[in-house]
Design an enzyme around this catalytic site. Sequence first.
Site, short mmCIF file in Angstrom:
data_model
loop_
_atom_site.label_atom_id
_atom_site.label_comp_id
_atom_site.label_asym_id
_atom_site.label_seq_id
_atom_site.Cartn_x
_atom_site.Cartn_y
_atom_site.Cartn_z
N GLY A 184 -2.28 -2.89 54.86
CA GLY A 184 -1.49 -3.56 53.83
C GLY A 184 -2.13 -4.86 53.37
N VAL A 185 -1.46 -5.49 52.41
CA VAL A 185 -1.99 -6.70 51.79
C VAL A 185 -2.00 -7.87 52.79
CG1 VAL A 185 -1.63 -8.38 49.93
CG2 VAL A 185 -1.16 -5.97 49.55
N ASP A 186 -0.94 -8.00 53.59
CA ASP A 186 -0.80 -9.19 54.44
C ASP A 186 -1.97 -9.35 55.41
OD1 ASP A 186 1.58 -9.13 53.15
OD2 ASP A 186 2.78 -8.59 54.90
N SER A 187 -2.32 -8.26 56.10
CA SER A 187 -3.39 -8.41 57.09
C SER A 187 -4.73 -8.58 56.40
CB SER A 187 -3.40 -7.23 58.06
OG SER A 187 -3.53 -6.03 57.38
N SER A 230 -3.78 -3.59 59.01
CA SER A 230 -2.75 -2.54 59.06
C SER A 230 -2.90 -1.60 57.87
CB SER A 230 -1.38 -3.19 58.99
OG SER A 230 -1.19 -3.74 57.70
N CYS A 287 23.76 -29.63 52.98
CA CYS A 287 24.83 -29.06 53.80
C CYS A 287 24.92 -29.80 55.14
CB CYS A 287 24.61 -27.56 53.97
SG CYS A 287 26.04 -26.72 54.64
N TYR A 288 24.56 -29.17 56.27
CA TYR A 288 24.62 -29.88 57.56
C TYR A 288 23.78 -31.16 57.48
CZ TYR A 288 24.10 -30.84 62.56
OH TYR A 288 24.10 -31.43 63.78
N LYS A 306 6.58 -12.69 50.65
CA LYS A 306 5.67 -11.66 50.12
C LYS A 306 5.11 -12.04 48.74
CE LYS A 306 3.89 -7.62 50.73
NZ LYS A 306 3.32 -7.18 52.01
N GLY A 332 22.64 -26.00 58.62
CA GLY A 332 22.64 -25.48 59.99
C GLY A 332 24.05 -25.02 60.32
N GLU A 368 18.83 -24.36 47.22
CA GLU A 368 17.67 -23.49 47.39
C GLU A 368 17.97 -22.01 47.15
OE1 GLU A 368 19.38 -25.07 49.65
OE2 GLU A 368 19.52 -24.03 51.58
N HIS A 395 24.03 -25.43 48.57
CA HIS A 395 22.64 -25.05 48.86
C HIS A 395 21.84 -24.93 47.55
CE1 HIS A 395 22.91 -24.26 53.19
NE2 HIS A 395 24.17 -23.97 52.92
#
Length: 510
Positions: free
Chosen positions: A223-226, A221, A80-81, A366, A53, A169, A167
């Site tokens: 696209g793949v996401d919707s 939309s 970290c934080y 994604k 953070g 990650e 970090h």
Amino acid sequence: MDKVYVLDFGSQYTQLIARKVRELGVFSEILPYDIPISRLREKDPAAVLLSGGPQSVYGKNAPQISKKIFDLGVPVLGICYGLQLMSHILGGNVVPSKRREYGSAFLKVVNRKGLLSGIRDAGQVWMSHGDKVKEVPAGFVITGTTRNCKTAVIEDRERRFFGVQFHPEVIHTEQGKKVLANFLFDLTGLKPTWNMGSFIEKKTREIRNIVGRKKVLCGLSGGVDSLVTSLLIHRAIKNNLYCVFVDNGLLRKGQYQELMDKLRKKFFLNVVGVDAADRFLNRLKRVTSPERKRKIIGEEFIRIFEEESKKIGHVELLAQGTIYPDVIESNPVKGPSSKIKSHHNVGGLPEDFNFKIIEPLRELFKDEVRRLAEELGMEKDFIMQHPFPGPGLAVRIVGEVTNERLRIIRDADDILLQEIRRARVYNKLWQAFTVLLPVRSVGVMGDRRTYQKVCVLRLVQSVDGMTAGWYPADTKLLSRISNRIVNEVAGINRVVYDITTKPPGTIEWE
Ligand code: XMP
């Protein structure tokens, strides 16, 4: 199912922690740092991670947690934080560092057991901190150091509390995934049993609980996401899901009809098609500000969804295919980042609309959505299609959107896609598209002077859309695209190549 929770203290990397844990085969979710301990206990965590953070533990509004978190009896890893806060709470001494450490450092392993088991010496780690732990709390030992930070890794193996100043990650920390794996598997005793199949099961149950017998409308939309969002919800509530696919006039050439056929014939979704091209174009008349365009388009979508929902009757929920990068770029809750763009399915919504929103993909990146799509039976070609922004071609026409400009950009875009597919470059790219500039330049064609618009080619590579590099395209390919666009698309006489990375640029121009 074992669950690991990440408490979010506002780091821009918090989602990456959750995602890395999921990649390792353990289910993980983010919770706000101030969740009451009783609620956290009810969630039955197998382990808790404390994110980084931007604050100092001594800062005026520094996010704090209750000491009781250390009485849950589960392993805790502070990053970290998170490490500083843990040290502070458990009686260590945190001090401002003389030198802020930002960027890469090299880790010296002091004790190669526990968290650093199997970790090579001198590996690169990514640092980003002002304060540091001067004295570790009782019971802790230092097991890793860097030149500027003596307490880069601290461990209390007895109580199973661990902390890393770097970090683990981010990809710049070379052995970060191994450090997380040590924490999850060796020190917490978890097994990597979670996968996208389990995600589907969990989300389906969650959606059923949230939705009950209500009706849900999902805007597609293209696209793949919707589409993934719809398929997930369809799995949960079957025909109480109503999909709406709006032809807003801002889609690519042929996109509307092609997708409409697919939705009905392949996925058996309940889809209403709405032809609203004129309506969007009218609202966009004389609008040149990118943010205004996004807001108008977001609002118009919602108005159409409202109208369609009235026809269906009693629709209370609207599903959106928002994924994680859309969330942080539009809506930073806290942390150092600021609003970049109002993505239409997040920040571009009007304030007065009558739906509750559900966003089942909100915590995914994604590439995770693509894996999910595969699991849900979508074909590879569809899954690997490039992302297409909700506001469509409107954010690829700099300045006012007109029918003529849409025709120009659609034709140019079509040529670009044909050529990069033919050159087998499509799948190497995150996105490839054209941008139409309102600038005109002088040219000469067949002895005649021309004074026409400039078209930009934008070809980028990226893993998650958060950062991107421009693609070093083969010059023969560029030359073919440029020739074809100038020769075949009336209105363009000059083509330029965008060589800007993100950051400092963004992928789309608006
Ligand atoms: P930028 O331009 O911000 O885009 O670097 C990052 C990624 O997000 C896509 N994008 C959007 N997607 N609605 C969407 O669904 C939007 O309003 C939107 N704006 C940008 C963009 O295409 C890129 O992949």
